[in-house]
Scaffold this active site. Structure first.
Site, PDB file in Angstrom:
ATOM      1  N   HIS A 231      -4.337  25.475  22.407  1.00 51.70           N
ATOM      2  CA  HIS A 231      -3.410  24.734  23.263  1.00 51.70           C
ATOM      3  C   HIS A 231      -3.404  25.373  24.655  1.00 51.70           C
ATOM      4  O   HIS A 231      -2.650  26.322  24.905  1.00 51.70           O
ATOM      5  CB  HIS A 231      -2.002  24.755  22.682  1.00 51.70           C
ATOM      6  CG  HIS A 231      -1.882  24.043  21.371  1.00 51.70           C
ATOM      7  ND1 HIS A 231      -2.385  24.558  20.198  1.00 51.70           N
ATOM      8  CD2 HIS A 231      -1.306  22.852  21.037  1.00 51.70           C
ATOM      9  CE1 HIS A 231      -2.131  23.719  19.199  1.00 51.70           C
ATOM     10  NE2 HIS A 231      -1.477  22.686  19.689  1.00 51.70           N
TER      11      HIS A 231
ATOM     12  N   HIS B 103       2.477  27.664  19.697  1.00 51.95           N
ATOM     13  CA  HIS B 103       1.144  27.098  19.885  1.00 51.95           C
ATOM     14  C   HIS B 103       0.494  27.624  21.154  1.00 51.95           C
ATOM     15  O   HIS B 103      -0.729  27.639  21.281  1.00 51.95           O
ATOM     16  CB  HIS B 103       1.223  25.565  19.943  1.00 51.95           C
ATOM     17  CG  HIS B 103       2.141  25.051  20.999  1.00 51.95           C
ATOM     18  ND1 HIS B 103       3.494  24.929  20.804  1.00 51.95           N
ATOM     19  CD2 HIS B 103       1.912  24.641  22.268  1.00 51.95           C
ATOM     20  CE1 HIS B 103       4.068  24.462  21.899  1.00 51.95           C
ATOM     21  NE2 HIS B 103       3.130  24.288  22.806  1.00 51.95           N
TER      22      HIS B 103
ATOM     23  N   PRO C 198       6.760  27.227  13.063  1.00 58.50           N
ATOM     24  CA  PRO C 198       6.838  25.901  13.679  1.00 58.50           C
ATOM     25  C   PRO C 198       7.926  25.836  14.744  1.00 58.50           C
ATOM     26  O   PRO C 198       8.848  26.646  14.769  1.00 58.50           O
ATOM     27  CB  PRO C 198       7.161  24.986  12.484  1.00 58.50           C
ATOM     28  CG  PRO C 198       6.642  25.724  11.292  1.00 58.50           C
ATOM     29  CD  PRO C 198       6.874  27.180  11.598  1.00 58.50           C
TER      30      PRO C 198
ATOM     31  N   GLU D 168       9.878  21.552  25.175  1.00 65.46           N
ATOM     32  CA  GLU D 168      10.615  20.373  24.707  1.00 65.46           C
ATOM     33  C   GLU D 168      10.601  20.262  23.187  1.00 65.46           C
ATOM     34  O   GLU D 168      11.600  19.882  22.569  1.00 65.46           O
ATOM     35  CB  GLU D 168      10.030  19.101  25.324  1.00 65.46           C
ATOM     36  CG  GLU D 168      10.490  18.791  26.727  1.00 65.46           C
ATOM     37  CD  GLU D 168       9.634  19.428  27.814  1.00 65.46           C
ATOM     38  OE1 GLU D 168       9.959  19.255  29.000  1.00 65.46           O
ATOM     39  OE2 GLU D 168       8.640  20.093  27.469  1.00 65.46           O
ATOM     40  N   GLY D 169       9.469  20.604  22.585  1.00 64.10           N
ATOM     41  CA  GLY D 169       9.369  20.504  21.135  1.00 64.10           C
ATOM     42  C   GLY D 169      10.385  21.365  20.426  1.00 64.10           C
ATOM     43  O   GLY D 169      10.999  20.954  19.441  1.00 64.10           O
TER      44      GLY D 169
ATOM     45  N   ILE E 149       6.036  17.017  28.784  1.00 60.36           N
ATOM     46  CA  ILE E 149       4.850  16.496  28.096  1.00 60.36           C
ATOM     47  C   ILE E 149       4.823  17.003  26.660  1.00 60.36           C
ATOM     48  O   ILE E 149       5.099  18.176  26.393  1.00 60.36           O
ATOM     49  CB  ILE E 149       3.554  16.928  28.821  1.00 60.36           C
ATOM     50  CG1 ILE E 149       3.457  16.288  30.210  1.00 60.36           C
ATOM     51  CG2 ILE E 149       2.320  16.570  27.994  1.00 60.36           C
ATOM     52  CD1 ILE E 149       3.310  14.764  30.190  1.00 60.36           C
TER      53      ILE E 149
ATOM     54  N   HIS F 173      -2.551  19.358  26.569  1.00 64.53           N
ATOM     55  CA  HIS F 173      -1.575  20.028  25.708  1.00 64.53           C
ATOM     56  C   HIS F 173      -2.231  20.798  24.577  1.00 64.53           C
ATOM     57  O   HIS F 173      -2.013  22.007  24.441  1.00 64.53           O
ATOM     58  CB  HIS F 173      -0.602  18.999  25.129  1.00 64.53           C
ATOM     59  CG  HIS F 173       0.467  19.596  24.262  1.00 64.53           C
ATOM     60  ND1 HIS F 173       0.228  20.055  22.981  1.00 64.53           N
ATOM     61  CD2 HIS F 173       1.782  19.820  24.486  1.00 64.53           C
ATOM     62  CE1 HIS F 173       1.351  20.528  22.468  1.00 64.53           C
ATOM     63  NE2 HIS F 173       2.308  20.389  23.357  1.00 64.53           N
TER      64      HIS F 173
ATOM     65  N   ARG G 190      28.427  33.849 -10.051  1.00 63.29           N
ATOM     66  CA  ARG G 190      28.783  33.901  -8.626  1.00 63.29           C
ATOM     67  C   ARG G 190      29.943  34.873  -8.420  1.00 63.29           C
ATOM     68  O   ARG G 190      30.003  35.562  -7.405  1.00 63.29           O
ATOM     69  CB  ARG G 190      29.135  32.514  -8.093  1.00 63.29           C
ATOM     70  CG  ARG G 190      30.370  31.880  -8.696  1.00 63.29           C
ATOM     71  CD  ARG G 190      30.881  30.707  -7.879  1.00 63.29           C
ATOM     72  NE  ARG G 190      31.975  30.018  -8.566  1.00 63.29           N
ATOM     73  CZ  ARG G 190      32.781  29.158  -7.973  1.00 63.29           C
ATOM     74  NH1 ARG G 190      32.612  28.862  -6.697  1.00 63.29           N
ATOM     75  NH2 ARG G 190      33.750  28.565  -8.656  1.00 63.29           N
TER      76      ARG G 190
ATOM     77  N   GLU H  22      22.530  25.914   7.646  1.00 61.93           N
ATOM     78  CA  GLU H  22      21.711  26.677   6.701  1.00 61.93           C
ATOM     79  C   GLU H  22      20.375  27.118   7.296  1.00 61.93           C
ATOM     80  O   GLU H  22      19.946  28.262   7.099  1.00 61.93           O
ATOM     81  CB  GLU H  22      21.466  25.857   5.426  1.00 61.93           C
ATOM     82  CG  GLU H  22      22.694  25.574   4.602  1.00 61.93           C
ATOM     83  CD  GLU H  22      23.426  24.310   5.023  1.00 61.93           C
ATOM     84  OE1 GLU H  22      24.408  23.950   4.339  1.00 61.93           O
ATOM     85  OE2 GLU H  22      23.016  23.683   6.037  1.00 61.93           O
TER      86      GLU H  22
ATOM     87  N   PHE I 197      21.197  23.424  -1.327  1.00 65.29           N
ATOM     88  CA  PHE I 197      21.027  23.406   0.124  1.00 65.29           C
ATOM     89  C   PHE I 197      19.934  24.357   0.603  1.00 65.29           C
ATOM     90  O   PHE I 197      19.678  24.442   1.811  1.00 65.29           O
ATOM     91  CB  PHE I 197      22.347  23.738   0.820  1.00 65.29           C
ATOM     92  CG  PHE I 197      23.452  22.764   0.529  1.00 65.29           C
ATOM     93  CD1 PHE I 197      23.179  21.445   0.196  1.00 65.29           C
ATOM     94  CD2 PHE I 197      24.773  23.166   0.570  1.00 65.29           C
ATOM     95  CE1 PHE I 197      24.193  20.550  -0.092  1.00 65.29           C
ATOM     96  CE2 PHE I 197      25.807  22.279   0.286  1.00 65.29           C
ATOM     97  CZ  PHE I 197      25.517  20.963  -0.044  1.00 65.29           C
TER      98      PHE I 197
ATOM     99  N   HIS J  95      26.080  27.828  -7.505  1.00 66.29           N
ATOM    100  CA  HIS J  95      26.153  26.451  -8.015  1.00 66.29           C
ATOM    101  C   HIS J  95      24.748  25.966  -8.385  1.00 66.29           C
ATOM    102  O   HIS J  95      24.208  25.028  -7.817  1.00 66.29           O
ATOM    103  CB  HIS J  95      26.791  25.524  -6.971  1.00 66.29           C
ATOM    104  CG  HIS J  95      28.218  25.877  -6.656  1.00 66.29           C
ATOM    105  ND1 HIS J  95      28.575  27.090  -6.133  1.00 66.29           N
ATOM    106  CD2 HIS J  95      29.365  25.154  -6.788  1.00 66.29           C
ATOM    107  CE1 HIS J  95      29.897  27.126  -5.948  1.00 66.29           C
ATOM    108  NE2 HIS J  95      30.402  25.973  -6.353  1.00 66.29           N
TER     109      HIS J  95
ATOM    110  N   HIS K 166      24.379  17.299  -5.547  1.00 70.50           N
ATOM    111  CA  HIS K 166      24.693  18.717  -5.458  1.00 70.50           C
ATOM    112  C   HIS K 166      24.239  19.497  -6.691  1.00 70.50           C
ATOM    113  O   HIS K 166      24.529  20.682  -6.819  1.00 70.50           O
ATOM    114  CB  HIS K 166      26.200  18.908  -5.257  1.00 70.50           C
ATOM    115  CG  HIS K 166      26.666  18.607  -3.872  1.00 70.50           C
ATOM    116  ND1 HIS K 166      26.398  17.411  -3.246  1.00 70.50           N
ATOM    117  CD2 HIS K 166      27.371  19.358  -2.982  1.00 70.50           C
ATOM    118  CE1 HIS K 166      26.938  17.436  -2.033  1.00 70.50           C
ATOM    119  NE2 HIS K 166      27.527  18.603  -1.845  1.00 70.50           N
TER     120      HIS K 166
END
Length: 654
Positions: free
Chosen positions: A28, A68, A117, A157-158, A189, A260, A352, A407, A433, A457, A469
């Protein structure tokens, strides 16, 4: 400011970046060409760092969230004098290279993290800033400041489009993290063209609403960038510095999506070099003034660390108890001797609840353990008693972090804290979750970070909240991630062991799955079960030297199996608790045979999907749940799904 040296550095970053990407035929070029001045001024004039010692604990941290654009980072690290050679640059994106396609933690000197990422890097930088403030509050004194550094990040921007950045930056604003400075490469861009196609947010207003200071400037005015940073340091909130830029600056198609994410091509590189004033007949060219500038700069940077060491030595002499605690924090040594919670056979409590007791035990033993829950402190049982309170803008001494309903950011903040060093972080939420934080968990595993996840849980026994859940496939999905340890203890005693195993981890994340419903503490046949369980499994009920059936059970299903075995006559039944399925599978054949015995029949019991268990038993002997649950009281849901001790006894009696 040495403008000549900095300009030569920015030019050389562009030179190295375009040639490395072209040689690799992959990469890139847009960001390194467009943001070269920022890297030059950051490493040359702004940041406190020392290329001779990339692990100096009081260095400023830089996170390339827009990973990148990695050649931007590799180029400046090489020029500045880190252990990134020209040969490393030339092997960009090749197998085994110190310059992989995206920055990877532990592979390249001077690279602070695997940013992963888009969006994850800036979230991670929030954790680093939290760690700095926590350590400063604990160890700085009126006479000596030994923790005083900034965390910088570069986003595009990403990054700002990805939701994790919003989660983390909202949290950072709430916490008033004044030593966090983020640069936004505003080039408008993305891969598919102008960001206006999909992204028309008013970023300034958005970040101001988070509680950030927002400043604006040009990517190509290095003096202005330095001034903006200095002003940001005078404020008491995190700062976003928006720098207007041109993606692929100097390339024939600068300012377009074409530069890019693809090499410029041989002709494109030649044209860019001509435009930029680079030697057209040379590849991997570094302007002599760039090397000369950093040769002198390194003396200044090394002196800064030497001055810090002198300050640190003086602090150590004046504060021997603090120094002892400092060493314990940075070496992950024990700081207390709290006794483990004691239980007796027949005690009934949810794992728990047992986890909450174990957490407090560990928090006493290890004062460097910090963390909290994603707005589920009560249900997760993650309240640390007798601690220094909740961490916030007014109390940097707090060990409990209120993450809010974030999370993904919670997990990435943990990674930032753990990468920073000196602290160990845990995070908590409901098991189901974990899907929200899974991308961060994967990057933590790749980075070999010892993040700790408290996931309560853990099954259909959540009950009335219903199938959304009630995790069915979740434990199996977590086990699929390489380098992630998944522990599902079956009673309170195993829960304490799970916490001890989690704190013992040095190079991998640990996920602990705990129940909402009460479970009995059961008698263990193996009197040295704690040692045996460190290999992943142990025998709870022997069933004789030659059992007819061996039951492999996890979590709440261990007590279910013990109850079911009582209801079956005429069969010798061995019950094994699989605390860690993956770890058990890594053991040698002799150990696994010892645990499994030579029973002609093996049966599996887990309140989750059968994936991963198929090699242990026949299909009809997999007592698992392979469809979504139902809404209702836990016992009624279990009866409806035919997942009770009585139902299991019928399977064993066949």
């Amino acid at each position: 400011m040495n403008s000549k040296g900095l300009e030569a550095t920015a030019l050389s970053i562009r030179s190295l970046s375009m040639d490395a990407i072209q040689k690799a035929k992959s990469g890139h070029p847009g960001l390194p060409l467009g943001a070269a001045e920022l890297a030059a001024v950051l490493y040359g004039e702004v940041m406190k760092h020392n290329p001779a010692d990339s692990k100096w604990v009081d260095r400023d941290r830089f996170v390339l969230s827009a990973g990148h654009g990695s050649m931007l980072l590799y180029s400046i690290l090489h020029i500045a004098g880190y252990k990134v050679s020209m040969d490393d640059i030339k092997s960009f994106r090749q197998v085994g290279s110190k310059c992989p396609g995206h920055p990877e933690y532990g592979m390249t000197d001077g690279v602070e993290c695997t940013s992963g990422p888009l969006g994850q890097g800036v979230a991670l930088s929030v954790g680093m800033a939290i760690a700095e403030s926590m350590l400063a509050a604990r160890f700085n004194t009126a006479r000596h400041t030994i923790v005083d550094h900034y965390t910088y990040a570069l986003v595009g921007e990403g990054c700002l489009e990805e939701g994790v950045s919003s989660e983390a930056c909202s949290l950072a604003g709430n916490l008033k993290l004044e030593k966090l400075i983020v640069f936004y490469d505003e080039n408008k861009i993305s891969i598919d063209g102008s960001t206006d196609i999909t992204f028309t947010d008013d970023i300034q207003k958005r970040y101001e609403s988070y509680g950030w200071l927002v400043l604006r400037g040009s990517m190509y005015n290095m003096g202005e960038i330095a001034d903006l940073v200095n002003f940001a340091k005078s404020q008491h909130k995190p700062t976003l510095i928006i720098l207007k830029s041109v993606i692929g600056k100097g390339a024939p198609k600068q300012g377009t999506a074409d530069v890019h994410g693809a090499p410029l091509g041989d002709d494109g590189v030649k044209e860019a070099k001509k435009t930029l004033g680079l030697p057209e007949d040379q590849t991997f060219y570094v302007h002599p003034d760039a090397y000369a500038y950093f040769e002198e700069k390194r003396k200044e940077l090394a002196q800064a660390e030497a001055d810090w060491k002198a300050e640190f030595d003086a602090w150590s002499k004046e504060n021997p108890d603090l120094r002892k605690m400092w060493d314990a924090f940075w070496n992950a040594e024990q700081t207390g001797d709290a006794a483990a919670p004691a239980y007796k056979v027949g005690d009934v409590l949810a794992t728990r609840d047992a986890s909450g007791k174990s957490l407090n035990c560990m928090a006493d033993r290890f004062k460097w353990l910090v963390g909290g829950s994603a707005d589920l402190q009560g249900p997760n049982k993650t309240k640390v008693k007798n601690d220094d309170g909740t961490y916030n803008a007014e109390n940097r001494m707090g060990r409990t972090i209120e993450y809010g309903i974030r999370e993904f950011a919670m997990s990435q903040v943990q990674s930032g804290i753990n990468l920073h060093g000196g602290l160990r972080a845990f995070g908590a939420t409901f098991l189901v979750f974990s899907d929200y934080l899974r991308p961060s968990l994967r990057v933590a595993a790749l980075s070999k970070l010892p993040n700790i996840y408290v996931l309560t849980h853990d099954s259909i026994y959540v009950g009335e909240d219903g199938p959304t859940h009630q995790p069915i496939e979740t434990v199996a999905a977590l086990r699929c991630i390489p380098n992630v340890q998944v522990l599902r203890p079956g009673d309170a005693e195993e829960t304490q062991l799970a916490w001890e195993m989690a704190l013992a981890s040095k190079d991998h994340p640990v996920c602990m799955a705990f129940t909402r419903q009460g479970l009995p503490v059961y008698e263990k046949f193996d009197k040295d079960w704690k040692t045996t369980a460190l290999k992943g499994a142990y025998i709870v009920q022997e069933g004789g030297a030659s059992p007819d059936i061996t039951v492999l059970a996890t979590g709440s299903e261990v007590s279910m199996a013990l109850e079911a075995a009582k209801q079956v006559s005429g069969k010798k039944i061995r019950v094994v608790s699989i605390v860690d399925k993956t770890l058990f599978e890594k053991q040698d054949d002799a150990f696994r045979t010892q645990i499994l015995g030579k029973a002609p029949r093996v049966v599996v019991a887990e309140a989750g999907c059968r994936m991963g268990w198929e090699g242990y038993a026949k299909k009809e002997d997999l007592f698992t749940l392979d469809d979504f649950g139902e809404s209702g009281p836990a016992n009624k849901v279990a009866e409806h799904l035919h997942f009770t001790a009585a139902d299991f006894a019928k399977v064993l009696a066949r």
